[in-house]
Design a protein around this motif. Structure first.
Motif, mmCIF file in Angstrom:
data_model
loop_
_atom_site.group_PDB
_atom_site.id
_atom_site.type_symbol
_atom_site.label_atom_id
_atom_site.label_comp_id
_atom_site.label_asym_id
_atom_site.label_seq_id
_atom_site.Cartn_x
_atom_site.Cartn_y
_atom_site.Cartn_z
ATOM 1 N N GLU A 173 -48.465 59.700 28.167
ATOM 2 C CA GLU A 173 -49.387 59.654 27.039
ATOM 3 C C GLU A 173 -49.319 58.309 26.326
ATOM 4 O OE1 GLU A 173 -51.794 61.531 25.722
ATOM 5 O OE2 GLU A 173 -51.641 62.717 27.542
ATOM 6 N N GLN A 174 -48.112 57.764 26.203
ATOM 7 C CA GLN A 174 -47.967 56.455 25.575
ATOM 8 C C GLN A 174 -48.672 55.382 26.393
ATOM 9 O OE1 GLN A 174 -43.719 56.260 25.339
ATOM 10 N NE2 GLN A 174 -43.614 57.337 23.388
ATOM 11 N N ASP A 175 -48.546 55.465 27.731
ATOM 12 C CA ASP A 175 -49.230 54.499 28.592
ATOM 13 C C ASP A 175 -50.746 54.621 28.458
ATOM 14 O OD1 ASP A 175 -46.818 53.565 29.495
ATOM 15 O OD2 ASP A 175 -46.797 54.815 31.304
ATOM 16 N N LEU A 192 -49.823 60.471 20.987
ATOM 17 C CA LEU A 192 -49.970 59.067 21.316
ATOM 18 C C LEU A 192 -49.083 58.231 20.419
ATOM 19 C CD1 LEU A 192 -53.848 59.018 21.575
ATOM 20 C CD2 LEU A 192 -52.200 59.395 23.365
ATOM 21 N N ALA A 193 -48.666 57.087 20.934
ATOM 22 C CA ALA A 193 -47.849 56.181 20.140
ATOM 23 C C ALA A 193 -48.647 55.639 18.974
ATOM 24 C CB ALA A 193 -47.353 55.039 21.014
ATOM 25 N N ASN A 194 -47.991 55.367 17.855
ATOM 26 C CA ASN A 194 -48.682 54.834 16.681
ATOM 27 C C ASN A 194 -48.954 53.359 16.887
ATOM 28 O OD1 ASN A 194 -48.721 57.198 15.257
ATOM 29 N ND2 ASN A 194 -46.650 56.904 14.443
ATOM 30 N N ALA A 223 -44.700 62.556 27.789
ATOM 31 C CA ALA A 223 -44.775 61.702 26.604
ATOM 32 C C ALA A 223 -44.935 60.242 26.999
ATOM 33 C CB ALA A 223 -43.529 61.887 25.745
ATOM 34 N N VAL A 224 -44.184 59.813 28.035
ATOM 35 C CA VAL A 224 -44.304 58.431 28.512
ATOM 36 C C VAL A 224 -45.709 58.172 29.043
ATOM 37 C CG1 VAL A 224 -43.475 56.800 30.262
ATOM 38 C CG2 VAL A 224 -41.847 58.222 29.012
ATOM 39 N N SER A 242 -45.254 64.706 16.843
ATOM 40 C CA SER A 242 -44.639 63.568 17.513
ATOM 41 C C SER A 242 -43.708 62.829 16.575
ATOM 42 C CB SER A 242 -45.711 62.609 18.025
ATOM 43 O OG SER A 242 -46.418 62.038 16.946
ATOM 44 N N ARG A 265 -39.773 53.773 22.425
ATOM 45 C CA ARG A 265 -40.647 54.049 23.551
ATOM 46 C C ARG A 265 -39.798 54.087 24.809
ATOM 47 N NH1 ARG A 265 -43.653 51.823 27.614
ATOM 48 N NH2 ARG A 265 -45.619 52.882 28.000
ATOM 49 N N ALA A 290 -52.333 55.750 25.870
ATOM 50 C CA ALA A 290 -52.712 55.274 24.543
ATOM 51 C C ALA A 290 -52.815 53.753 24.521
ATOM 52 C CB ALA A 290 -51.699 55.752 23.501
ATOM 53 N N ARG A 291 -51.870 53.082 25.178
ATOM 54 C CA ARG A 291 -51.918 51.624 25.243
ATOM 55 C C ARG A 291 -53.154 51.164 26.011
ATOM 56 N NH1 ARG A 291 -47.011 48.850 24.540
ATOM 57 N NH2 ARG A 291 -47.481 47.454 26.289
#
Length: 313
Positions: free
Chosen positions: A176-178, A5-7, A173-174, A25, A34, A180-181
């Protein structure tokens, strides 16, 4: 392991929610970077065009040498057309790989589909290349030309598959970032609901009577960190480093409490999102939630998706 996940750091009353860092990551992506899906598609498009141009320009030099060795007169433009035509078929192979990975994913089934497709694509590409070669320069018979092109076809197909798998990993990865947000937004909403619940006078339904040892004690729902199914008729209640039992089913309890504050993270667990202090991804795609007390609760992949959908994210 799925990409981390993004920090993210989200403000909350009295403390900050900080996703736990993931060493993998941190090594894979630059800090603060990102990649959106549109950027990922653009990168793959330009990579395909660049690969075609590189093969065409590089192959044209070898094509002219081959033509000279066989006493054929092929100029620079002719060699570029020759190699560009032969390599254009690989663009179709790349599109085929992309469609297969969209349909079957990059797991075991997807790899099997790519392997079976390669059994058709590799000899077909070798045959097309041999036919194009025969149009520009004389040489051995077509079957011999085709066999001669097989090693190159195998290498190019393996390269295309490798690039496709890399793109699939980037897309995960994209995603997962979404997620996480979205989880950050959900946790912020839960913290706001928790703040409202603690600021307002306690209503009868805002507390539960919990059996703790030989006593029965009232517990504010907003103070509870998580519920866990103890058996078919009892639920374990965890709050302020304490725990007790409540005579209820987890499903019935879920219907009574605020869905904005509590959410199912496992088939046997309800968690207070306002009491989550940190979260981190696990290798199987689930998340580990760390509560304010230090307790850790695992959110399964199934309930992670249900949680985001339930919150409209």
């Amino acid at each position: 392991m799925e990409p981390a996940l993004a920090n993210l750091i989200a403000s909350s009353p009295g403390r900050a929610l900080v996703p736990e860092p993931d060493p993998a990551s941190a090594a894979q992506a630059p800090t603060g970077a990102r990649l959106s899906r549109r950027q990922l598609r653009a990168q793959m498009f330009f990579l395909a065009v660049y690969g075609w141009l590189a093969l065409t320009v590089g192959g044209s030099w070898f094509a002219r040498r081959l033509a000279a060795a066989r006493d054929a007169d092929v100029g620079v433009v002719g060699s570029l057309v020759w190699q560009g035509t032969a390599n254009a078929a690989w663009l179709l192979a790349g599109i085929t790989v992309w469609l297969l990975m969209r349909r079957f994913g990059s797991g075991a089934i997807g790899l099997l589909a790519l392997y079976m497709a390669g059994a058709l694509i590799v000899p077909l590409e070798a045959l097309i290349g041999a036919l194009v070669d025969a149009a520009f320069v004389s040489g051995p018979i077509l079957p011999v030309r085709t066999l001669g092109r097989l090693p190159l076809s195998i290498a190019l197909y393996a390269l295309i598959v490798a690039v496709g798998l890399t793109a699939a990993r980037q897309r995960l990865a994209v995603d997962e970032q979404d997620r996480a947000r979205a989880l950050e937004i959900a946790l912020e909403d839960a913290r706001q609901a928790l703040a409202r619940a603690t600021a307002e006078p306690a209503a009868p339904e805002s507390r539960l009577i919990v059996a703790s040892g030989a006593r029965r004690v009232p517990v504010e729902i907003a103070e509870i960190e998580w519920f866990a199914a103890a058996d078919r008729r009892q639920v374990a209640v965890h709050w302020s480093d304490r725990e007790g039992l409540l005579r209820s089913t987890l499903q019935a309890l879920e219907a009574r409490i605020d869905p904005k504050l509590f959410a199912r993270c496992h088939r046997s667990t309800l968690v207070n999102l306002g009491r989550v202090s940190a979260f981190a991804p696990l290798p199987d795609g689930s998340w580990r939630l760390t509560m304010e007390s230090g307790a850790e609760v695992v959110t399964s992949r199934t309930y992670r998706r249900e949680l985001l959908e339930r919150l409209g994210l």
